[in-house]
Design a protein around this motif. Structure first.
Motif, PDB file in Angstrom:
ATOM      1  N   THR A  48      43.476 -47.180   2.968  1.00 17.18           N
ATOM      2  CA  THR A  48      42.145 -48.393   2.693  1.00 17.18           C
ATOM      3  C   THR A  48      41.990 -49.479   3.495  1.00 17.18           C
ATOM      4  O   THR A  48      42.848 -49.865   3.660  1.00 17.18           O
ATOM      5  CB  THR A  48      42.452 -48.137   0.911  1.00 17.18           C
ATOM      6  OG1 THR A  48      43.218 -49.605   0.687  1.00 17.18           O
ATOM      7  CG2 THR A  48      43.031 -47.286  -0.163  1.00 17.18           C
ATOM      8  N   ARG A  49      40.708 -49.331   2.958  1.00 18.55           N
ATOM      9  CA  ARG A  49      39.430 -48.710   2.680  1.00 18.55           C
ATOM     10  C   ARG A  49      38.262 -48.170   3.344  1.00 18.55           C
ATOM     11  O   ARG A  49      38.235 -46.670   2.524  1.00 18.55           O
ATOM     12  CB  ARG A  49      38.291 -49.716   2.211  1.00 18.55           C
ATOM     13  CG  ARG A  49      38.424 -50.154   0.419  1.00 18.55           C
ATOM     14  CD  ARG A  49      38.247 -51.782   0.512  1.00 18.55           C
ATOM     15  NE  ARG A  49      37.893 -52.687   1.404  1.00 18.55           N
ATOM     16  CZ  ARG A  49      37.251 -53.708   2.010  1.00 18.55           C
ATOM     17  NH1 ARG A  49      36.409 -54.228   0.252  1.00 18.55           N
ATOM     18  NH2 ARG A  49      36.823 -54.214   2.524  1.00 18.55           N
ATOM     19  N   GLY A  50      38.526 -48.099   4.179  1.00 17.50           N
ATOM     20  CA  GLY A  50      37.906 -47.787   5.607  1.00 17.50           C
ATOM     21  C   GLY A  50      38.430 -46.233   5.983  1.00 17.50           C
ATOM     22  O   GLY A  50      37.108 -44.943   6.691  1.00 17.50           O
ATOM     23  N   ASP A 108      43.039 -43.342   8.610  1.00 19.19           N
ATOM     24  CA  ASP A 108      42.040 -43.686   8.819  1.00 19.19           C
ATOM     25  C   ASP A 108      41.107 -44.186   9.750  1.00 19.19           C
ATOM     26  O   ASP A 108      40.334 -43.355  10.816  1.00 19.19           O
ATOM     27  CB  ASP A 108      43.090 -45.332   9.772  1.00 19.19           C
ATOM     28  CG  ASP A 108      42.727 -46.654   8.659  1.00 19.19           C
ATOM     29  OD1 ASP A 108      41.791 -46.600   8.165  1.00 19.19           O
ATOM     30  OD2 ASP A 108      43.075 -47.777   9.127  1.00 19.19           O
ATOM     31  N   ASP A 109      39.942 -45.053   9.307  1.00 25.65           N
ATOM     32  CA  ASP A 109      38.447 -44.801   9.880  1.00 25.65           C
ATOM     33  C   ASP A 109      38.270 -45.620  12.260  1.00 25.65           C
ATOM     34  O   ASP A 109      38.015 -45.009  12.520  1.00 25.65           O
ATOM     35  CB  ASP A 109      37.414 -45.687   9.540  1.00 25.65           C
ATOM     36  CG  ASP A 109      37.997 -47.095   9.105  1.00 25.65           C
ATOM     37  OD1 ASP A 109      38.835 -47.606   9.464  1.00 25.65           O
ATOM     38  OD2 ASP A 109      37.133 -47.516   8.677  1.00 25.65           O
TER      39      ASP A 109
HETATM   40 MG   LIG Z   1      40.610 -50.215   6.662  1.00 23.54          MG
END
Ligand SMILES: [Mg+2]
Ligand SMILES: O=P(O)(O)OC[C@H]1O[C@H](OP(=O)(O)OP(=O)(O)O)[C@H](O)[C@@H]1O
Ligand code: HPA
Length: 174
Positions: A48-50, A108-109
């Motif tokens: 989190t959060r991406g 993850d992003d």
């Molecule tokens: Mg992140």
């Protein structure tokens, strides 16, 4: 203001890489295509959060229903602060991964310096680590990603953007 104000990570990055919702969805689907042959996965761990947004899309495409989070904060807006693990892995997810993360998918992003990825990799050394975007410093920590951008690029995610007026490219054009 200080005489030599510290540059933010975004200012240091210099180049902007804005990503629309459409583009992000397409990139997450492309990531899933690649992950499909790396699985099957017992559970997805979103950083989190991406990581929550790509994790939801990938989970839908792969049919994974167990999703846990590792909650890490490293940037306050665009300034890097201390890395903080706000929440670790749940006991259930740890058990599904046999203690070392085998069969778990971490999402993850993006990976930038790789500091966030390093923390989670150390928690789950045998898990598969995937991000949608990767910068060169963090790339060696990622097993699967879709698009690489240069280290001096700042990625703007659609949840941080809004529609706004764009002045014409040619100065004086109106
Ligand atoms: Mg992140
Ligand atoms: O490779 P690194 O240099 O560690 O940077 C990458 C991390 O930074 C961002 O998260 P951030 O901590 O800003 O929190 P957020 O996901 O809540 O936006 C991004 O989502 C990654 O998790
Ligand atoms: O390029 C980036 N964009 C958004 N968030 C980030 N966190 C680290 N690097 C980035």
């Amino acid at each position: 203001m200080a005489d030599h104000p510290e540059l933010s990570a975004e200012e240091r990055a210099g180049k902007a890489f804005p990503v629309s919702w459409d583009q992000f969805h397409r990139d997450c689907r492309a990531l899933t295509w690649r992950l499909n042959s790396a699985g099957p996965f017992h559970a997805i761990i979103a950083i989190t959060r991406g990581g929550l947004v790509p994790a939801a899309i990938v989970a839908r495409e792969l049919g994974v229903r167990v999703i846990d989070t590792v909650c890490i904060a490293s940037y306050e807006h665009n300034k890097r602060g201390e890395l903080q693990v706000l929440k670790g892995l749940s006991a259930d997810a740890l058990k599904l991964g046999g203690g070392d993360g085998k069969g778990l998918l971490i999402i993850d992003d993006l990976v930038d310096t790789g500091k966030t990825a390093r923390i989670v990799r150390d928690m789950l050394p045998k898990a598969h680590f995937a991000t949608v975007y990767a910068k060169p410093m963090g790339r060696p920590l990622v097993d699967t990603y879709i698009t690489e951008v240069s280290q001096d690029t700042w990625i703007f995610f659609p949840w941080d953007l809004g529609l706004s007026f764009q002045p014409p490219m040619r100065e004086g054009a109106g």
